[in-house]
Design an enzyme around this catalytic site. Sequence first.
Site, PDB file in Angstrom:
ATOM      1  N   ALA A  57      41.168  -6.926 -46.620  1.00  0.00           N
ATOM      2  CA  ALA A  57      39.714  -6.903 -46.405  1.00  0.00           C
ATOM      3  C   ALA A  57      39.289  -8.316 -45.987  1.00  0.00           C
ATOM      4  O   ALA A  57      38.396  -8.922 -46.573  1.00  0.00           O
ATOM      5  CB  ALA A  57      38.972  -6.420 -47.649  1.00  0.00           C
TER       6      ALA A  57
ATOM      7  N   GLY B  11      36.309 -16.358 -44.970  1.00  0.00           N
ATOM      8  CA  GLY B  11      36.985 -17.256 -45.911  1.00  0.00           C
ATOM      9  C   GLY B  11      38.498 -17.193 -45.712  1.00  0.00           C
ATOM     10  O   GLY B  11      39.184 -18.224 -45.662  1.00  0.00           O
ATOM     11  N   HIS B  12      39.026 -15.965 -45.579  1.00  0.00           N
ATOM     12  CA  HIS B  12      40.473 -15.828 -45.348  1.00  0.00           C
ATOM     13  C   HIS B  12      40.877 -16.458 -44.011  1.00  0.00           C
ATOM     14  O   HIS B  12      41.913 -17.110 -43.912  1.00  0.00           O
ATOM     15  CB  HIS B  12      40.868 -14.348 -45.299  1.00  0.00           C
ATOM     16  CG  HIS B  12      40.706 -13.615 -46.591  1.00  0.00           C
ATOM     17  ND1 HIS B  12      39.829 -12.565 -46.746  1.00  0.00           N
ATOM     18  CD2 HIS B  12      41.316 -13.778 -47.796  1.00  0.00           C
ATOM     19  CE1 HIS B  12      39.915 -12.097 -47.984  1.00  0.00           C
ATOM     20  NE2 HIS B  12      40.801 -12.826 -48.644  1.00  0.00           N
TER      21      HIS B  12
ATOM     22  N   GLY C  63      42.065 -20.220 -51.447  1.00  0.00           N
ATOM     23  CA  GLY C  63      40.644 -20.551 -51.378  1.00  0.00           C
ATOM     24  C   GLY C  63      40.168 -21.085 -52.716  1.00  0.00           C
ATOM     25  O   GLY C  63      40.518 -20.558 -53.779  1.00  0.00           O
ATOM     26  N   GLN C  64      39.322 -22.110 -52.661  1.00  0.00           N
ATOM     27  CA  GLN C  64      38.822 -22.745 -53.878  1.00  0.00           C
ATOM     28  C   GLN C  64      37.843 -21.846 -54.635  1.00  0.00           C
ATOM     29  O   GLN C  64      37.527 -22.109 -55.788  1.00  0.00           O
ATOM     30  CB  GLN C  64      38.177 -24.092 -53.487  1.00  0.00           C
ATOM     31  CG  GLN C  64      37.911 -25.045 -54.622  1.00  0.00           C
ATOM     32  CD  GLN C  64      39.133 -25.362 -55.477  1.00  0.00           C
ATOM     33  OE1 GLN C  64      40.205 -25.671 -54.951  1.00  0.00           O
ATOM     34  NE2 GLN C  64      38.985 -25.264 -56.792  1.00  0.00           N
ATOM     35  N   LYS C  65      37.394 -20.758 -53.987  1.00  0.00           N
ATOM     36  CA  LYS C  65      36.458 -19.865 -54.688  1.00  0.00           C
ATOM     37  C   LYS C  65      37.087 -19.331 -55.983  1.00  0.00           C
ATOM     38  O   LYS C  65      36.418 -19.190 -56.996  1.00  0.00           O
ATOM     39  CB  LYS C  65      36.038 -18.686 -53.807  1.00  0.00           C
ATOM     40  CG  LYS C  65      35.003 -17.806 -54.518  1.00  0.00           C
ATOM     41  CD  LYS C  65      34.490 -16.720 -53.635  1.00  0.00           C
ATOM     42  CE  LYS C  65      35.391 -15.531 -53.586  1.00  0.00           C
ATOM     43  NZ  LYS C  65      35.452 -14.781 -54.858  1.00  0.00           N
TER      44      LYS C  65
ATOM     45  N   VAL D  24      34.041 -20.640 -48.452  1.00  0.00           N
ATOM     46  CA  VAL D  24      33.263 -20.381 -47.234  1.00  0.00           C
ATOM     47  C   VAL D  24      32.104 -19.469 -47.630  1.00  0.00           C
ATOM     48  O   VAL D  24      32.281 -18.502 -48.384  1.00  0.00           O
ATOM     49  CB  VAL D  24      34.147 -19.722 -46.150  1.00  0.00           C
ATOM     50  CG1 VAL D  24      33.329 -19.406 -44.902  1.00  0.00           C
ATOM     51  CG2 VAL D  24      35.316 -20.647 -45.799  1.00  0.00           C
TER      52      VAL D  24
END
Length: 299
Positions: free
Chosen positions: A36, A40-41, A163-165, A192
Amino acid sequence: MIANTPLIPVLTTIDTVRSVVRERRGTVALVPTMGALHGGHLALVEQALNHADTVVVSIFVNPLQFGAGEDLDTYPQKLEADRDALAPLQSRLDATDPVTARIVVFAPPVAEMYPDGQEITRVTAPAVGALFEGASRPGHFDGMLTVVAKLLAIATPHVVVFGQKDAQQVFLVERMIRDLNIPVRVLTHPTVRDDNGLAKSSRNQNLSEGERRSALALHTALSAAASESLNGPPAMRAAGHNALEQDSLVRLDYLEIVNPQDFLPVADDHRGPALVIVAARVGATRLIDNEPVVVGAPY
Ligand code: PAF
């Protein structure tokens, strides 16, 4: 086997990943995802392309990291759309032939990753893995670390990009790599966001229009907490909680200020680098976000 596609080769077996990696000259990056794919990816893939010759994007919704009653069955799975999302990056690189393609997808079926079902050797997260996400999702981090360890053993990348999320995930992956002496460099990419501040997440696809508006409360709460950074952790926590209480569709799970060194809550008199972390349920969808700050300095 290699499914032949116009731009993005999709590998579905461990053996084919190993042979592609063996046959390629140069460095390899791994970008582990559950698909999905969103902006960000794609930012992670771009970062990976800047650090390696071949980028393996794994797309695997890992059942091991979902607990009973979680969203495994409704987690969005869109392999075709994911290939379409990656295709512009590949074609920009002028490498559209599967043999030279710099981006390859590894999308194994569950039985390829877990031929013996879930009765397998697992990685156990250290104690901090039982806090925050681990408290709300028991066993989540053991399942996540186990699949990341397997993906690293399969793709043997030089670098792996996260990702830092998912800040606690990154912290625990870095610990695992250090503790188990896995020879790979971890790169992270800042979260992002949409223009309005909402952190990009595959789970955003499950939000209704109204929920999407309410989901902004997470970012608002992080900003509110961060804007109190001069006044210290108690003021930051209070501002964050206050912001989240404004929207009745949002049910707070946790909002905390943690030390990036150990991912533990900071003392009330803490000064220096910290991370404001938040998790909340918006309707049926659970979202997380975080913001790096320096406590004691203006935001
Ligand atoms: O962040 C994710 O999407 C997953 O936790 C990961 C790292 C791909 C492991 O399944």
